[in-house]
Motif scaffolding. Sequence first.
Motif, PDB file in Angstrom:
ATOM      1  N   ASN A  96       8.523   5.867  -1.286  1.00 45.68           N
ATOM      2  CA  ASN A  96       7.837   4.689  -0.762  1.00 45.68           C
ATOM      3  C   ASN A  96       6.511   5.041  -0.102  1.00 45.68           C
ATOM      4  N   GLU A  97       6.424   6.229   0.505  1.00 45.04           N
ATOM      5  CA  GLU A  97       5.138   6.696   1.051  1.00 45.04           C
ATOM      6  C   GLU A  97       4.131   6.873  -0.096  1.00 45.04           C
TER       7      GLU A  97
ATOM      8  N   ASN B 174      -1.155   2.373  -3.699  1.00 50.03           N
ATOM      9  CA  ASN B 174      -1.693   1.006  -3.697  1.00 50.03           C
ATOM     10  C   ASN B 174      -2.774   0.774  -2.654  1.00 50.03           C
ATOM     11  N   ARG B 175      -3.101   1.808  -1.877  1.00 53.80           N
ATOM     12  CA  ARG B 175      -4.195   1.674  -0.916  1.00 53.80           C
ATOM     13  C   ARG B 175      -5.514   2.006  -1.590  1.00 53.80           C
TER      14      ARG B 175
ATOM     15  N   TRP C 114       4.193   5.396  -2.987  1.00 48.52           N
ATOM     16  CA  TRP C 114       3.865   4.091  -3.560  1.00 48.52           C
ATOM     17  C   TRP C 114       2.879   3.330  -2.682  1.00 48.52           C
ATOM     18  N   ARG C 115       3.069   3.411  -1.380  1.00 48.63           N
ATOM     19  CA  ARG C 115       2.117   2.746  -0.473  1.00 48.63           C
ATOM     20  C   ARG C 115       0.730   3.386  -0.594  1.00 48.63           C
ATOM     21  N   THR C 116       0.710   4.706  -0.654  1.00 42.61           N
ATOM     22  CA  THR C 116      -0.575   5.408  -0.778  1.00 42.61           C
ATOM     23  C   THR C 116      -1.250   5.055  -2.102  1.00 42.61           C
TER      24      THR C 116
END
Length: 348
Positions: A60-61, A67-68, A63-65
């Motif tokens: 999840n880290e 999408n940033r 995936w968040r990165t």
Amino acid sequence: MSTLHLDLDEALARMDRVRTPADLFGRDTAEAARMYRRLARLVHPDATGGRTRDAFTRLNELWRTYNRADSTTLATKRHTYSLGARAAQGDLADLYGASYDGGRDVLIKMPRDPADSDLLEREAVALRQLPKDGDDRFVPYVPRLVESFRHRDTATGKQRQTNALERLDGFVSLTEVRAAYPGGIDPRDAAWMWRRLLVALGFAHRAGVLHGAVLPDHVLVHPGEHGLVLVDWCYSVPGCYAHVDSSGRVPAMIDRYADRYPPEVPARQTASGATDLYMATQCMTDLMGDRAPKPMRMFAKGCRLASQNRRPGDAWRLLGEFDELLERLYGRRRFRPFRMPPSTPHKP
């Protein structure tokens, strides 16, 4: 193997190897979303009795990165790099295309295993020592180090020594040359490559640095301009590094090239200029295959004797002897155009 068909163990192994989110998810956003959902189902703690909790957190880290907007930006005290896709994969490190300071191109080199950071540091030490202690005329024979720094993986907290290297355009490796000419290249073409490789080693040795891994993947040539650059100094023995490692030994071997090293390397003995010259000679004889004339084969044989003390160790002196051999074989030196087949991809 497609990410959509990974089992749990394969998914965990792939997640452990990635250095950037794009390595895992790719560049296509729709495909990335499908990959994320598949991986999330595989590593969700509820599906594994809780044993993949850390992996799920890291996924999840990543995936968040991904999408940033700043997911491909890497900042240091000196520069900010806009990271692109992986451009090449070496034996211990991945290289990413990047730009900085208004579009100047570099390669960002990161070890896949943080434990190999000492080898990246060794490369940085060597690439600083060479222009500092060597002859300025021969600096183009080695890559230019833009900077070296510690990069922290935001997902895992692990730190890696990372090198930013000036990008080379139009070069191909000796591995690519050999593949393009499976019957061997003309010895007259090998001659200019061999001469320039001896110049590169003479320059390095006079500056107090042994390369330690003169292998076909690490020797790049520019076909049109007859240029040569010796890359991947991670296995080098820089003289100024003696306060960290005073053994004088090549620090590591590349397993798939184990048969190309002279006996002193696997025996963990002190290396010398003769060590590099042994491997350089093997590169060139392989490049010619059966096309090398007998005098050239005999010359090469003397460079590859088992005893380190009996082999030539002075690259500059060996270059002089090689020039004499070439003059006897082919007369006065003349420029000879060399071309790669059009389909051959160039090194980044």
